[in-house]
Design an enzyme around this catalytic site. Structure first.
Site, PDB file in Angstrom:
ATOM      1  N   GLU A 222       3.670 -11.164  -5.828  1.00 26.97           N
ATOM      2  CA  GLU A 222       2.521 -11.297  -6.731  1.00 26.97           C
ATOM      3  C   GLU A 222       2.836 -10.879  -8.158  1.00 26.97           C
ATOM      4  O   GLU A 222       2.075 -11.186  -9.072  1.00 26.97           O
ATOM      5  CB  GLU A 222       1.334 -10.495  -6.181  1.00 26.97           C
ATOM      6  CG  GLU A 222       1.499  -8.976  -6.143  1.00 26.97           C
ATOM      7  CD  GLU A 222       2.268  -8.449  -4.930  1.00 26.97           C
ATOM      8  OE1 GLU A 222       3.146  -9.169  -4.414  1.00 26.97           O
ATOM      9  OE2 GLU A 222       2.007  -7.309  -4.519  1.00 26.97           O
TER      10      GLU A 222
ATOM     11  N   CYS B 147       5.195  -6.399   1.542  1.00 30.38           N
ATOM     12  CA  CYS B 147       5.612  -5.000   1.451  1.00 30.38           C
ATOM     13  C   CYS B 147       5.026  -4.160   2.592  1.00 30.38           C
ATOM     14  O   CYS B 147       5.380  -4.364   3.735  1.00 30.38           O
ATOM     15  CB  CYS B 147       5.257  -4.439   0.069  1.00 30.38           C
ATOM     16  SG  CYS B 147       6.112  -2.901  -0.242  1.00 30.38           S
ATOM     17  N   TYR B 148       4.085  -3.271   2.306  1.00 37.84           N
ATOM     18  CA  TYR B 148       3.481  -2.498   3.392  1.00 37.84           C
ATOM     19  C   TYR B 148       2.845  -3.438   4.417  1.00 37.84           C
ATOM     20  O   TYR B 148       2.860  -3.160   5.628  1.00 37.84           O
ATOM     21  CB  TYR B 148       2.431  -1.544   2.804  1.00 37.84           C
ATOM     22  CG  TYR B 148       1.675  -0.744   3.836  1.00 37.84           C
ATOM     23  CD1 TYR B 148       2.295   0.285   4.540  1.00 37.84           C
ATOM     24  CD2 TYR B 148       0.341  -1.018   4.111  1.00 37.84           C
ATOM     25  CE1 TYR B 148       1.600   1.008   5.489  1.00 37.84           C
ATOM     26  CE2 TYR B 148      -0.366  -0.295   5.053  1.00 37.84           C
ATOM     27  CZ  TYR B 148       0.267   0.718   5.742  1.00 37.84           C
ATOM     28  OH  TYR B 148      -0.426   1.428   6.678  1.00 37.84           O
TER      29      TYR B 148
ATOM     30  N   ASP C  74     -17.099 -11.892 -22.081  1.00 38.82           N
ATOM     31  CA  ASP C  74     -17.910 -12.101 -20.886  1.00 38.82           C
ATOM     32  C   ASP C  74     -19.346 -12.513 -21.214  1.00 38.82           C
ATOM     33  O   ASP C  74     -19.856 -13.499 -20.682  1.00 38.82           O
ATOM     34  CB  ASP C  74     -17.910 -10.840 -20.001  1.00 38.82           C
ATOM     35  CG  ASP C  74     -16.494 -10.450 -19.604  1.00 38.82           C
ATOM     36  OD1 ASP C  74     -15.620 -11.331 -19.624  1.00 38.82           O
ATOM     37  OD2 ASP C  74     -16.262  -9.266 -19.295  1.00 38.82           O
TER      38      ASP C  74
ATOM     39  N   HIS D  66       7.626  -7.980  -3.676  1.00 43.83           N
ATOM     40  CA  HIS D  66       6.290  -8.283  -4.222  1.00 43.83           C
ATOM     41  C   HIS D  66       6.268  -9.653  -4.876  1.00 43.83           C
ATOM     42  O   HIS D  66       6.687  -9.810  -6.016  1.00 43.83           O
ATOM     43  CB  HIS D  66       5.872  -7.194  -5.217  1.00 43.83           C
ATOM     44  CG  HIS D  66       5.517  -5.927  -4.530  1.00 43.83           C
ATOM     45  ND1 HIS D  66       4.256  -5.683  -4.021  1.00 43.83           N
ATOM     46  CD2 HIS D  66       6.257  -4.845  -4.206  1.00 43.83           C
ATOM     47  CE1 HIS D  66       4.235  -4.505  -3.445  1.00 43.83           C
ATOM     48  NE2 HIS D  66       5.445  -3.974  -3.536  1.00 43.83           N
TER      49      HIS D  66
ATOM     50  N   GLY E   1       0.833  -1.201   0.000  1.00 37.55           N
ATOM     51  CA  GLY E   1       0.000   0.000   0.000  1.00 37.55           C
ATOM     52  C   GLY E   1       0.860   1.240   0.000  1.00 37.55           C
ATOM     53  O   GLY E   1       2.060   1.174   0.293  1.00 37.55           O
TER      54      GLY E   1
ATOM     55  N   LYS F  60     -10.900 -12.175 -15.357  1.00 35.12           N
ATOM     56  CA  LYS F  60     -11.024 -12.372 -16.801  1.00 35.12           C
ATOM     57  C   LYS F  60     -10.361 -13.677 -17.259  1.00 35.12           C
ATOM     58  O   LYS F  60     -10.927 -14.404 -18.081  1.00 35.12           O
ATOM     59  CB  LYS F  60     -10.369 -11.188 -17.510  1.00 35.12           C
ATOM     60  CG  LYS F  60     -10.666 -11.105 -18.967  1.00 35.12           C
ATOM     61  CD  LYS F  60     -11.951 -10.369 -19.170  1.00 35.12           C
ATOM     62  CE  LYS F  60     -12.291 -10.156 -20.601  1.00 35.12           C
ATOM     63  NZ  LYS F  60     -13.480  -9.323 -20.736  1.00 35.12           N
TER      64      LYS F  60
END
Ligand code: XMP
Length: 524
Positions: free
Chosen positions: A182, A85-86, A238, A180, A58, A380
Site C-alpha cells: 500500500e 504484513c501482520y 471540503d 507493504h 499491525g 480527501k
C-alpha cells in the site's frame, strides 16, 4: 445509473499506520472499500457482503497470545483474501504454520523475488535478474517472520532475510505478502492491489469521480427532499465541494453562510464570493465579522484560549445568521471518511488532545438540525476529484489545508489587525512564488507565520527594527507525521528578499526546519 457500491472490498484493520493507504489504493483501482476495526461485530462483516477482504498490518505479534485473532467469518464468504504484513502472519498462524518473533526484523527497502508464478504477482516486476527471475523493490516493516508454509499453500515471494515473504492457496484465492504493497515506496504496490481487486476479486472499476459525484448528488436529493439546507461555507476544500454538490442537488434550497473572520488568507473572502455567488449562482450570505473577532481576541495570547474564543464566536455568529433563515431542516457538513474512521477510533478515548481542532460546521446540538454529510465516504483526494468534476476551479480544490482558526493560530500570541495584514501579504508572496516555481502542488502544506518579536535589519542606509516572518513548508501523506520540505535555497532566498523588500513591517525571514513529531505543523 451504475451502482458504485455494488462491488466492494472489506479492509480489516489490525492497527497498522498504513491502513488508510490500503483503502486509497483500492479506490484508486476503481473499487469501493471500507475499513472496519478488526474486532468489529461479525454481523457487520456479514451485512457488508464483501467481494474480497484485505487484512492490514499491525503492531501486534501473533507469537504472543494473539489479542485479535482472525475471525472465522472471513472465510465464510469464499471470496479472495489478501493478508499484508501482520495480516500475512495471522493467516500463517490461522492455517497452522510457524511464525517466529525472530531477530530478522526488517525496516526499509528490500528486493523481493517473485516465485511460483502466482496470479497475484505474475508479470509484475521492477527488474529481471541474470537468471531471468522477476524482482520487486518493496518496503518492509516487520518484526516477526513466517518460518514455514501452511499446508496447502505455495511460496510466491522471498527475500534474503525472509525466505517466506509471500504465500498463496490459489484454489481458495488466499494470498499473503510480508511487504507493504500500500505504500508508494513499493513501486509496483498499486499494480499488485489492482491485480488483487480487479482480476482476482473480479470487481469492475465503477468507483470513478463522475459516478461518485452523481451518486452523492442523488443520495443528497433523496435525503433532503424539498426541505431547506444550511451550510457553513469556509472556503476550504471540503465545504466548497459540499456547496457545489448540494447546489447541483437541490439548487435554491441551499443557503450558505460564509463568516469572514478577518483571519482568512489574502483576498480569500472575495474569492469565495466570486466562485460561489457570482459564477455558480449559489445563495451565499457573507458575514463580515473581522471587528468582532479582533475585539474578542484582544489581550488573548494563549493558543488554546484563542482557539476556544475563535471557535465559540464562530458558532455564535453562525447561529445568529442561521436564525434569520426560516424553515431550515438540515445542516450540511463536510465530514470526510478519515473523520469517520478517526471518530470511530477515538471512541476508545486513548488519544491525547494536542490541539482542540475547530472545524467550520461543527455546531451545537441545540440547533436541532438533521445532518447531511455528502462526503462521508470519501478520502480527501476523492473530494478533490469530485470537486473538479463539479466544475470548481483547480486553485480551489487543490488548495493546501487551512485550519479553522485561520491566521489566529499563525500569529503567535495576541492577534492584532496590523499583524494579520502583514502576515496575509507575506503568506501571499510565499504562495505566489511556490505556484510560479511549480512547487505548490509538490508540497503538502505551506504558509507563513507571524512572530511578534522584533529584530534589527539594515535597509539601504537605514535601520529597520521590525517583526519576523517564518516560512513553514511540509511534506506528508496524512498530516500525522511530516517532514520539512527541502525547498531550493535560491527559491527561499527570493521569497525572503521579496517579503523584506515589499513589507516595511518585516525585518527578517526564517525557515522552519522542524519535523512532526516533535513539532506540529502549525505553530500553535
Ligand atoms: P498540526 O498543527 O496539528 O496540524 O500538526 C495538522 C493539520 O491540521 C491542520 N489544523 C487544523 N485544521 N482546524 C482545522 O480544520 C484546526 O483547528 C486545525 N489546527 C490544525 C493543520 O493546518 C495541518 O494541516
Amino acid at each position: 445509473m451504475t451502482d458504485i457500491h455494488a462491488q466492494r472490498i472489506l479492509i480489516l484493520d489490525f492497527g497498522s499506520q498504513f491502513t488508510q493507504l490500503i483503502a486509497r489504493r483500492v479506490r484508486e483501482a476503481g473499487v469501493y472499500c471500507e475499513i472496519y476495526a478488526c474486532d468489529v461485530d461479525v454481523a457487520h462483516i456479514k451485512s457488508f457482503k464483501p467481494d474480497g477482504i484485505i487484512l492490514s498490518g499491525g503492531p501486534e505479534s501473533v507469537t504472543a497470545s494473539t489479542r485479535y485473532p482472525l475471525p472465522d467469518v472471513i472465510f465464510e464468504f469464499a471470496v479472495p483474501v489478501l493478508g499484508i504484513c501482520y495480516g500475512m502472519q495471522l493467516l500463517a498462524n490461522y492455517f497452522g504454520a510457524e511464525v517466529a518473533s525472530a531477530d530478522h526484523s526488517e525496516f526499509g527497502y528490500a528486493t523481493v523475488r517473485a516465485r511460483g508464478h502466482s496470479m497475484l504477482l505474475k508479470d509484475i516486476q521492477d527488474h529481471i535478474n541474470d537468471e531471468g527471475h522477476g524482482l520487486l523493490d518493496v518496503w518492509m516493516s516487520h518484526g516477526d517472520r513466517v518460518e514455514s508454509l501452511p499446508d496447502g499453500f505455495k511460496l510466491i515471494a522471498s527475500t534474503d532475510n525472509a525466505p517466506i515473504a509471500g504465500f498463496a492457496n490459489e484454489e481458495r484465492n488466499i494470498y499473503a505478502l510480508q511487504f507493504h504493497v500500500e505504500v508508494t515506496h513499493t513501486r509496483q504496490g498499486a499494480a499488485i492491489i489492482h491485480r488483487f481487486v480487479r482480476d482476482i476479486c473480479r470487481c469492475e472499476a465503477n468507483w470513478q469521480p463522475k459516478s461518485i459525484a452523481s451518486d452523492c448528488i442523488a443520495k443528497a436529493r433523496q435525503q433532503i427532499g424539498d426541505a431547506n439546507v444550511l451550510l457553513g461555507l469556509s472556503g476550504g476544500v471540503d465545504s466548497s465541494v459540499v456547496a457545489a454538490l448540494l447546489h447541483q442537488a437541490i439548487g435554491t434550497q441551499l443557503t450558505c453562510v460564509f463568516v469572514d473572520t478577518g483571519l482568512l488568507r489574502h483576498q480569500e473572502g472575495d474569492q469565495v464570493m466570486a466562485t460561489f455567488s457570482e459564477s455558480l449562482g449559489v445563495r451565499v450570505i457573507r458575514v463580515n465579522a473581522e471587528q468582532e473577532f479582533l475585539a474578542a481576541l484582544e489581550g488573548v495570547d494563549d493558543p488554546e484560549r484563542k482557539r476556544k474564543v475563535i471557535g465559540g464566536l464562530f458558532i455564535d455568529i453562525f447561529e445568529r445568521e442561521a436564525a434569520k433563515i426560516t424553515d431550515v431542516r438540515f445542516l450540511a457538513q463536510g465530514t470526510i471518511y478519515p473523520d469517520v474512521i478517526e471518530s470511530a477510533g477515538s471512541a476508545t478515548g486513548k488519544a491525547h488532545v494536542i490541539k482542540s481542532h475547530h472545524n467550520v460546521g461543527g455546531l451545537p446540538e441545540h440547533m436541532k438540525l438533521e445532518l447531511v454529510e455528502p462526503l462521508r465516504e470519501l478520502f480527501k483526494d476523492e473530494v478533490r476529484l469530485v470537486g473538479r468534476e463539479l466544475g470548481l476551479p483547480a486553485e480551489m480544490v487543490d488548495r493546501h489545508p487551512f485550519p479553522g482558526p485561520g491566521l489566529g493560530v499563525r500569529i503567535l500570541g495576541e492577534v492584532r489587525k496590523d499583524y494579520a495584514d502583514t502576515l496575509r501579504l507575506a503568506d501571499h508572496i510565499f504562495i505566489e512564488e511556490l505556484r510560479r516555481h511549480d512547487l505548490y502542488n509538490k508540497v503538502s502544506q505551506a504558509f507563513a507565520v507571524f512572530l511578534p518579536v522584533k529584530s534589527v535589519g539594515v535597509t539601504g542606509d537605514g535601520r529597520r527594527y521590525a517583526h519576523v516572518i517564518c516560512l513553514r513548508c511540509v511534506e506528508t501523506t496524512d498530516f500525522m507525521t511530516a517532514i520539512w520540505s527541502r525547498l531550493p535555497e535560491d527559491f527561499l532566498d527570493l521569497v525572503s528578499r521579496r517579503i523584506i523588500n515589499e513589507l516595511d513591517s518585516v525585518s527578517r525571514v526564517v525557515y522552519d526546519i522542524s519535523g512532526k513529531p516533535p513539532a506540529t505543523i502549525e505553530w500553535e
